[in-house]
Design an enzyme around this catalytic site. Structure first.
Site, mmCIF file in Angstrom:
data_model
loop_
_atom_site.group_PDB
_atom_site.id
_atom_site.type_symbol
_atom_site.label_atom_id
_atom_site.label_comp_id
_atom_site.label_asym_id
_atom_site.label_seq_id
_atom_site.Cartn_x
_atom_site.Cartn_y
_atom_site.Cartn_z
ATOM 1 N N SER A 7 0.845 -1.192 0.000
ATOM 2 C CA SER A 7 0.000 0.000 0.000
ATOM 3 C C SER A 7 0.880 1.240 0.000
ATOM 4 O O SER A 7 2.058 1.190 0.392
ATOM 5 C CB SER A 7 -0.882 -0.006 1.261
ATOM 6 O OG SER A 7 -1.480 1.249 1.495
ATOM 7 N N TYR A 14 -1.678 -0.432 10.790
ATOM 8 C CA TYR A 14 -1.794 -0.682 9.356
ATOM 9 C C TYR A 14 -0.539 -0.215 8.617
ATOM 10 O O TYR A 14 0.026 -0.956 7.788
ATOM 11 C CB TYR A 14 -3.020 0.029 8.805
ATOM 12 C CG TYR A 14 -3.273 -0.265 7.343
ATOM 13 C CD1 TYR A 14 -3.825 -1.476 6.949
ATOM 14 C CD2 TYR A 14 -2.960 0.679 6.361
ATOM 15 C CE1 TYR A 14 -4.056 -1.753 5.605
ATOM 16 C CE2 TYR A 14 -3.191 0.408 5.020
ATOM 17 C CZ TYR A 14 -3.738 -0.810 4.649
ATOM 18 O OH TYR A 14 -3.960 -1.079 3.319
#
Length: 305
Positions: free
Chosen positions: A152, A165
């Site tokens: 990501s 995250y």
């Protein structure tokens, strides 16, 4: 026991170099995992769907164009993944492509996030990726296959209120880079996919997350666009076909790589302003697990512990 479905071939499969090969996708019950499984199936690949939600996986399998096998497995459980790998090989053959896509996210201040939940994000997103590689690398070595790690842009610059995250995605990128050097001599290629704003249920709560909302607001208009899972799956499938070392979704992200040293400063500056301007109630609220997939994983995990 895994569920096997023999579906009708898709006409496009005859034109694809992936035709007849075996792909394993973790986190395949919804979102990018589901969309990528659908796209690879349309190219003639036999698909193994792995995830926590067996019923949802079966529903996805029923709509695919080629033979599929569904295996309910928690990516944080190495023994379960090892069993899944054996079942996939028995039912479909050795894996040619393995996509470590399973992931969850939690939003909120680090100090008010449940410690067990924070660790769960790391376990699923980072340890789960390593477990997936460990289970399937023997097969990939035999097929001289391709391992794709879904990362990501969270790895580019860590956002406050998303510590687990961001840490897990940065770690997953580093893991894949290290793994690449180890397995290339065996003919196994390792790719890393960098996803930006993607319209999964994980992103549904973005307006409740002050820092993410601010970061998106400060980006250029083209960078604020949210891409559908189907569009992202098209980019990923193209990368899989070419055994790409890096896949960017959207493609313009490749031009951000040279600028990565600047991103932590930019993110930090935007976040400081937002945290300074926000109310105590808004910023102190624990947003919690993001998306239906994350909630399903957390609920199942808590019921087992």
């Amino acid at each position: 026991m895994p569920t096997v479905r023999h579906n009708r071939p898709h006409p496009a499969e005859h034109d694809s170099p992936l035709r007849g090969r075996v792909a394993v996708v973790t986190g395949a019950a919804r979102g990018v995992g589901e969309a990528l499984a659908r796209r690879l199936s349309a190219q003639g690949m036999r698909i193994a769907l792995l995830g926590r939600e067996e019923e949802t996986l079966s529903q996805v399998a029923a709509t695919l164009a080629t033979t599929t096998v569904c295996v309910a497995a928690d990516v944080t459980d190495q023994a379960a993944l090892d069993r899944a790998a054996r079942q996939v090989e028995e039912r479909l053959g050795a894996a040619d492509v393995v996509v470590a896509n399973a992931g969850i996210a939690v939003g909120g201040p680090f100090t008010s996030t449940d410690a067990e939940l924070w660790r769960r994000v790391i376990d699923v997103n980072l340890v789960g990726a390593a477990n997936t590689a460990r289970a399937f690398l023997p097969q990939l070595a035999r097929t001289r296959g391709y391992f794709l790690q879904i990362a990501s842009t969270a790895a580019f610059g860590s956002a406050p209120m998303m510590s687990a995250y961001c840490a897990s995605k940065a770690g997953a990128e580093s893991f894949a880079l290290a793994l690449r050097g180890e397995v290339e001599p065996e003919g196994v290629a390792v790719g890393i996919a960098y996803l930006h704003w993607t319209g999964t249920d994980m992103l549904a709560g973005i307006d409740e997350h002050p820092v993410l909302r601010a970061l998106r607001r400060h980006q250029p208009s083209f960078a604020r666009r949210i891409h559908s899972p189907a569009q992202v799956a098209d980019w990923l499938a193209t990368g899989v076909t070419h055994r790409a070392r890096s896949i960017y979704a959207p493609p313009w992200l490749r031009w951000c790589q040279p600028l990565r040293p600047l991103f932590p400063f930019v993110v930090s500056r935007v976040a400081r302003h937002e945290l300074r301007e926000g109310s105590t109630d808004d910023l102190g609220a624990d947003v919690g697990v993001l998306g239906a997939g994350g909630h399903a994983d957390w609920t199942s995990f808590r019921s087992e512990t």
